[in-house]
Design a protein around this motif. Structure first.
Motif, PDB file in Angstrom:
ATOM      1  N   THR A 105       0.851  -1.197   0.000  1.00  0.00           N
ATOM      2  CA  THR A 105       0.000   0.000   0.000  1.00  0.00           C
ATOM      3  C   THR A 105       0.886   1.246   0.000  1.00  0.00           C
ATOM      4  O   THR A 105       2.083   1.180   0.315  1.00  0.00           O
ATOM      5  N   GLU A 106       0.279   2.373  -0.296  1.00  0.00           N
ATOM      6  CA  GLU A 106       1.020   3.634  -0.259  1.00  0.00           C
ATOM      7  C   GLU A 106       1.521   3.910   1.156  1.00  0.00           C
ATOM      8  O   GLU A 106       2.647   4.376   1.342  1.00  0.00           O
ATOM      9  N   GLU A 107       0.705   3.594   2.146  1.00  0.00           N
ATOM     10  CA  GLU A 107       1.114   3.793   3.546  1.00  0.00           C
ATOM     11  C   GLU A 107       2.349   2.955   3.868  1.00  0.00           C
ATOM     12  O   GLU A 107       3.280   3.428   4.538  1.00  0.00           O
ATOM     13  N   MET A 108       2.373   1.700   3.401  1.00  0.00           N
ATOM     14  CA  MET A 108       3.549   0.852   3.620  1.00  0.00           C
ATOM     15  C   MET A 108       4.785   1.467   2.979  1.00  0.00           C
ATOM     16  O   MET A 108       5.858   1.480   3.576  1.00  0.00           O
ATOM     17  N   LEU A 109       4.638   1.985   1.754  1.00  0.00           N
ATOM     18  CA  LEU A 109       5.777   2.610   1.077  1.00  0.00           C
ATOM     19  C   LEU A 109       6.318   3.782   1.892  1.00  0.00           C
ATOM     20  O   LEU A 109       7.528   3.923   2.057  1.00  0.00           O
ATOM     21  N   HIS A 110       5.418   4.620   2.406  1.00  0.00           N
ATOM     22  CA  HIS A 110       5.862   5.752   3.226  1.00  0.00           C
ATOM     23  C   HIS A 110       6.588   5.265   4.471  1.00  0.00           C
ATOM     24  O   HIS A 110       7.630   5.801   4.839  1.00  0.00           O
ATOM     25  N   THR A 111       6.058   4.239   5.105  1.00  0.00           N
ATOM     26  CA  THR A 111       6.686   3.690   6.313  1.00  0.00           C
ATOM     27  C   THR A 111       8.046   3.091   6.000  1.00  0.00           C
ATOM     28  O   THR A 111       9.037   3.379   6.683  1.00  0.00           O
ATOM     29  N   ILE A 112       8.118   2.285   4.955  1.00  0.00           N
ATOM     30  CA  ILE A 112       9.370   1.633   4.569  1.00  0.00           C
ATOM     31  C   ILE A 112      10.449   2.662   4.287  1.00  0.00           C
ATOM     32  O   ILE A 112      11.562   2.584   4.800  1.00  0.00           O
ATOM     33  N   PHE A 113      10.131   3.629   3.454  1.00  0.00           N
ATOM     34  CA  PHE A 113      11.185   4.524   2.986  1.00  0.00           C
ATOM     35  C   PHE A 113      11.464   5.672   3.927  1.00  0.00           C
ATOM     36  O   PHE A 113      12.474   6.337   3.787  1.00  0.00           O
ATOM     37  N   SER A 114      10.656   5.863   4.943  1.00  0.00           N
ATOM     38  CA  SER A 114      11.049   6.797   5.989  1.00  0.00           C
ATOM     39  C   SER A 114      12.025   6.088   6.937  1.00  0.00           C
ATOM     40  O   SER A 114      12.865   6.711   7.559  1.00  0.00           O
ATOM     41  N   GLN A 115      11.960   4.730   7.011  1.00  0.00           N
ATOM     42  CA  GLN A 115      12.856   3.948   7.867  1.00  0.00           C
ATOM     43  C   GLN A 115      14.092   3.471   7.123  1.00  0.00           C
ATOM     44  O   GLN A 115      15.193   3.437   7.667  1.00  0.00           O
TER      45      GLN A 115
END
Length: 118
Positions: A105-115
């Motif tokens: 999901t887009e939310e997962m992408l944001h979480t992954i790439f902020s970490q």
């Protein structure tokens, strides 16, 4: 940057590839429903990130990750649709950088790439 998206389920592959292309509009996104063909692509081309389904025909997600990492040891690998007992858990033996439950999901992408990406 080159991103490889692999999933045997063509509809989910199309959705994931579209999401990744929207999230990374200036990067190359190579999508393939056949993990062996995706592996061949990775063998012949630079790959920075892989999003692969956990369960696929001919080669599963962890096998795909190991195959790509032989050629590109620094590649970041994210496995989607992991079994419930593994999703969110610690990857084993370098099988991936992150194990995700469900489709990307887009939310997962944001979480992954902020970490992961800095």
């Amino acid at each position: 940057m080159t991103i490889l998206v692999v999933d045997c389920e063509k509809q989910r592959l199309a959705q994931t590839a579209k999401l990744v292309r929207e999230f990374f509009p200036n990067d190359v996104v190579q999508a393939d429903h056949d993990p062996l063909m995706a592996g061949k692509y990775a063998f012949n081309n630079p790959v920075d990130i892989v999003f692969a389904a956990w369960s696929m025909k001919r080669m599963n997600g962890p096998q795909m990750a190991a195959f790509v990492r032989r050629e590109h040891p620094e590649v970041r690998v994210f496995l989607t649709d992991c079994p419930k007992e593994r999703a969110g858990g610690k990857p084993r033996n370098g099988e991936a950088d992150m194990l995700l439950g469900g489709s990307l999901t887009e939310e997962m992408l944001h979480t992954i790439f902020s970490q992961q990406v800095g």
